[in-house]
Enzyme design. Structure first.
Site, short mmCIF file in Angstrom:
data_model
loop_
_atom_site.label_atom_id
_atom_site.label_comp_id
_atom_site.label_asym_id
_atom_site.label_seq_id
_atom_site.Cartn_x
_atom_site.Cartn_y
_atom_site.Cartn_z
N GLN A 2 30.44 44.15 38.53
CA GLN A 2 31.44 43.08 38.50
C GLN A 2 31.07 42.07 37.43
OE1 GLN A 2 32.50 41.78 42.81
NE2 GLN A 2 30.55 42.82 42.97
N ASN A 3 29.86 42.20 36.88
CA ASN A 3 29.36 41.20 35.94
C ASN A 3 29.97 41.41 34.55
OD1 ASN A 3 27.85 40.48 38.09
ND2 ASN A 3 25.92 41.31 37.32
N VAL A 4 30.14 40.29 33.87
CA VAL A 4 30.72 40.36 32.52
C VAL A 4 29.62 40.22 31.45
CG1 VAL A 4 32.96 39.54 33.32
CG2 VAL A 4 31.29 37.87 32.51
N HIS A 50 35.33 43.84 35.83
CA HIS A 50 35.92 42.51 35.62
C HIS A 50 35.89 42.08 34.15
CE1 HIS A 50 35.26 41.36 40.15
NE2 HIS A 50 36.31 42.12 39.97
N CYS A 52 43.78 40.47 22.59
CA CYS A 52 45.03 39.85 22.14
C CYS A 52 46.00 39.72 23.32
CB CYS A 52 45.66 40.68 21.03
SG CYS A 52 47.26 40.03 20.53
N CYS A 90 49.38 42.18 21.67
CA CYS A 90 49.25 43.62 21.41
C CYS A 90 48.06 44.25 22.14
CB CYS A 90 49.17 43.91 19.91
SG CYS A 90 47.60 43.46 19.13
N THR A 95 25.80 40.88 45.49
CA THR A 95 27.18 40.36 45.46
C THR A 95 27.53 39.81 46.84
OG1 THR A 95 29.51 40.95 45.23
CG2 THR A 95 28.00 42.75 45.71
N ALA A 131 16.78 41.24 43.84
CA ALA A 131 17.08 42.50 43.17
C ALA A 131 15.87 43.03 42.42
CB ALA A 131 18.26 42.29 42.21
C1 BJW Z 1 20.93 37.71 44.69
C2 BJW Z 1 19.88 37.05 44.04
C3 BJW Z 1 18.81 37.85 43.57
C4 BJW Z 1 21.33 35.57 44.63
N1 BJW Z 1 18.84 39.18 43.76
N2 BJW Z 1 20.94 39.03 44.87
C5 BJW Z 1 43.06 37.29 50.30
C6 BJW Z 1 42.39 38.34 50.90
C7 BJW Z 1 41.88 39.41 50.16
C8 BJW Z 1 42.02 39.43 48.78
C9 BJW Z 1 42.69 38.39 48.18
C10 BJW Z 1 43.20 37.34 48.92
N3 BJW Z 1 43.77 36.44 48.06
C11 BJW Z 1 43.63 36.92 46.81
C12 BJW Z 1 42.98 38.09 46.86
C13 BJW Z 1 42.60 38.95 45.72
C14 BJW Z 1 41.47 38.35 44.92
C15 BJW Z 1 40.31 38.04 45.87
O1 BJW Z 1 39.53 38.89 46.25
N4 BJW Z 1 40.16 36.78 46.25
C16 BJW Z 1 39.11 36.41 47.22
C17 BJW Z 1 38.39 35.18 46.70
C18 BJW Z 1 39.74 36.22 48.55
N5 BJW Z 1 41.08 39.37 43.97
C19 BJW Z 1 41.69 39.47 42.80
O2 BJW Z 1 42.54 38.70 42.43
C20 BJW Z 1 41.30 40.66 41.95
N6 BJW Z 1 42.46 41.37 41.57
C21 BJW Z 1 43.28 41.91 42.46
O3 BJW Z 1 43.10 41.86 43.64
O4 BJW Z 1 44.35 42.53 41.87
C22 BJW Z 1 45.34 43.10 42.72
C23 BJW Z 1 45.18 44.58 42.82
C24 BJW Z 1 43.97 45.14 43.14
C25 BJW Z 1 43.86 46.51 43.28
C26 BJW Z 1 44.95 47.30 43.05
C27 BJW Z 1 46.16 46.73 42.69
C28 BJW Z 1 46.27 45.36 42.59
C29 BJW Z 1 40.60 40.22 40.68
C30 BJW Z 1 39.29 39.60 40.94
C31 BJW Z 1 38.70 39.04 39.64
C32 BJW Z 1 37.38 38.34 39.88
N7 BJW Z 1 37.04 37.60 38.74
C33 BJW Z 1 35.79 36.84 38.76
C34 BJW Z 1 35.72 35.84 37.56
C35 BJW Z 1 35.90 36.50 36.25
C36 BJW Z 1 34.61 36.96 35.65
C37 BJW Z 1 33.78 35.82 35.12
O5 BJW Z 1 34.29 34.77 34.75
O6 BJW Z 1 32.56 36.02 35.08
O7 BJW Z 1 34.68 37.73 38.81
S1 BJW Z 1 35.57 35.82 40.20
C38 BJW Z 1 33.84 36.05 40.31
O8 BJW Z 1 33.59 36.66 41.59
C39 BJW Z 1 33.47 37.09 39.23
C40 BJW Z 1 32.59 38.01 40.01
O9 BJW Z 1 32.55 39.29 39.39
C41 BJW Z 1 33.18 38.00 41.38
C42 BJW Z 1 32.22 38.41 42.46
O10 BJW Z 1 31.17 37.49 42.54
P1 BJW Z 1 29.73 37.98 42.99
O11 BJW Z 1 29.16 38.88 41.99
O12 BJW Z 1 29.80 38.49 44.36
O13 BJW Z 1 28.90 36.61 42.92
P2 BJW Z 1 28.65 35.52 44.09
O14 BJW Z 1 28.20 34.28 43.43
O15 BJW Z 1 29.81 35.42 44.99
O16 BJW Z 1 27.47 36.16 44.95
C43 BJW Z 1 26.18 36.28 44.41
C44 BJW Z 1 25.32 37.04 45.39
O17 BJW Z 1 24.06 37.25 44.79
C45 BJW Z 1 25.07 36.27 46.70
O18 BJW Z 1 25.38 37.11 47.79
C46 BJW Z 1 23.56 36.00 46.68
O19 BJW Z 1 22.95 36.14 47.96
C47 BJW Z 1 23.06 37.08 45.76
N8 BJW Z 1 21.81 36.77 45.04
N9 BJW Z 1 20.15 35.73 44.00
C48 BJW Z 1 19.91 39.73 44.39
N10 BJW Z 1 17.75 37.30 42.94
ZN ZN Z 2 47.63 41.23 18.61
#
Ligand code: BJW
Ligand code: ZN
Length: 248
Positions: A110-112, A128, A136, A139, A197, A240
């Site tokens: 999920q990381n960028v 992600h 763009c 296009c 995550t 991790a």
């Molecule tokens: C350690 C550690 C160490 C600490 N060792 N571990 C209501 C219900 C259900 C879903 C939805 C809803 N309302 C809306 C939605 C959908 C929405 C969603 O899920 N929202 C929720 C918040 C409720 N999802 C979307 O919109 C997605 N798209 C979608 O659903 O499209 C529709 C569709 C899907 C499928 C088919 C057809 C249609 C898109 C999601 C895009 C997420 N984007 C982001 C930001 C962009 C990237 C960026 O800027 O970097 O992505 S949000 C952000 O969260 C980022 C991450 O990839 C993502 C997940 O975060 P992550 O990795 O879990 O980080 P943290 O901080 O939450 O957790 C860190 C963890 O590390 C913790 O647990 C710590 O314990 C641990 N940790 N140190 C190991 N040393």
């Molecule tokens: Zn273009």
């Protein structure tokens, strides 16, 4: 590091007893926690990015339409931080596993950031998007881009069609990349390993439920149980860089 069996195993097995078998096909999903020990902020929790920035202001299509300069400012900061980061033992362990297991290994992140690539992973799928690419808005042309855009008067435009360029990032409300490929790999796996995550963002948080329904072994590694902990057979509590090399 401690081991918490969630659903199976009446007595807690040691990590050495739950290692991978030679015939296993491993599907790995990583999140922000794997890059935490490389100095990159996670999203949630104290010190997380969403404490300092409102998600709706920087990581949604609406935010982009309202204020592209603010969005570019946020991703320029992220580019600057990620440019200075180096992979840690967890990234290296996954790259070594890919090398060793070949087609029996699939990494979805999920990381960028590019820490998996820096560690040597060749086939990491960034569901992600990628921080060091821009796309763009018209296009859809994608290009590598490490530049910082902090001057609202000098935001980037497409070299082909002149439309504004945006970060190649999947924001809330947008569809993650190659869900079909992910689903194919998930179905073929015998073990799903999730690392660092919170299990709160879908569809990624749902992969483990799909795996569980198919009888695939599901393991979580991280310092605390994720929101979707009920879907895991095993939870290994630890960071991790400590837990992953041991598990692999
Ligand atoms: C350690 C550690 C160490 C600490 N060792 N571990 C209501 C219900 C259900 C879903 C939805 C809803 N309302 C809306 C939605 C959908 C929405 C969603 O899920 N929202 C929720 C918040 C409720 N999802 C979307 O919109 C997605 N798209 C979608 O659903 O499209 C529709 C569709 C899907 C499928 C088919 C057809 C249609 C898109 C999601 C895009 C997420 N984007 C982001 C930001 C962009 C990237 C960026 O800027 O970097 O992505 S949000 C952000 O969260 C980022 C991450 O990839 C993502 C997940 O975060 P992550 O990795 O879990 O980080 P943290 O901080 O939450 O957790 C860190 C963890 O590390 C913790 O647990 C710590 O314990 C641990 N940790 N140190 C190991 N040393
Ligand atoms: Zn273009």
């Amino acid at each position: 590091m401690s081991y918490v069996p969630i659903a199976r195993a009446p007595a807690a097995p040691k990590i050495s007893e739950v290692a991978l078998l030679p015939q296993d096909r491993l599907f790995v999903l990583t999140g922000a926690g794997i890059s935490a020990e490389s100095g990159l902020a996670t999203f949630r929790g104290s010190g997380g990015l969403w404490n300092g920035f409102a998600v709706q202001d920087v990581a949604t299509p609406e935010a982009w339409l309202q204020d592209p300069a603010r969005v570019w400012n946020f991703y320029s900061m992220r580019r600057r931080d990620a440019s200075a980061a180096k992979p840690n033992p967890a990234h290296l362990a996954l790259a070594a596993a890919e090398e060793k297991m070949g087609d029996r290994f699939y990494l979805c992140t999920q990381n960028v950031d590019d820490l998996h690539e820096q560690a040597g992973s060749r086939r990491a799928h960034h569901m992600h998007g990628k921080l060091f690419e821009s796309r763009c808005t018209s296009c859809e042309h994608i290009l590598p881009d490490r530049a910082l855009y902090t001057d609202a008067q000098k935001l980037p435009h497409c070299g082909i069609c002149a439309a504004p360029m945006r970060p190649h990032i999947v924001w809330f409300g947008e569809v993650p990349l190659d869900l079909t490929g992910i689903s194919r790999q998930l179905t073929a796996a015998t073990v799903v390993l999730v690392v660092g995550t919170s299990g709160s963002v879908y569809p990624a948080a749902g992969f483990v439920y799909a795996a569980r329904e198919r009888g695939i072994r599901t393991v979580y590694l991280g310092p605390e149980p994720p929101d979707n902990a009920d879907a895991f057979d095993e939870i290994v509590l630890g960071t991790a860089s400590e837990a992953l090399p041991t598990f692999l």
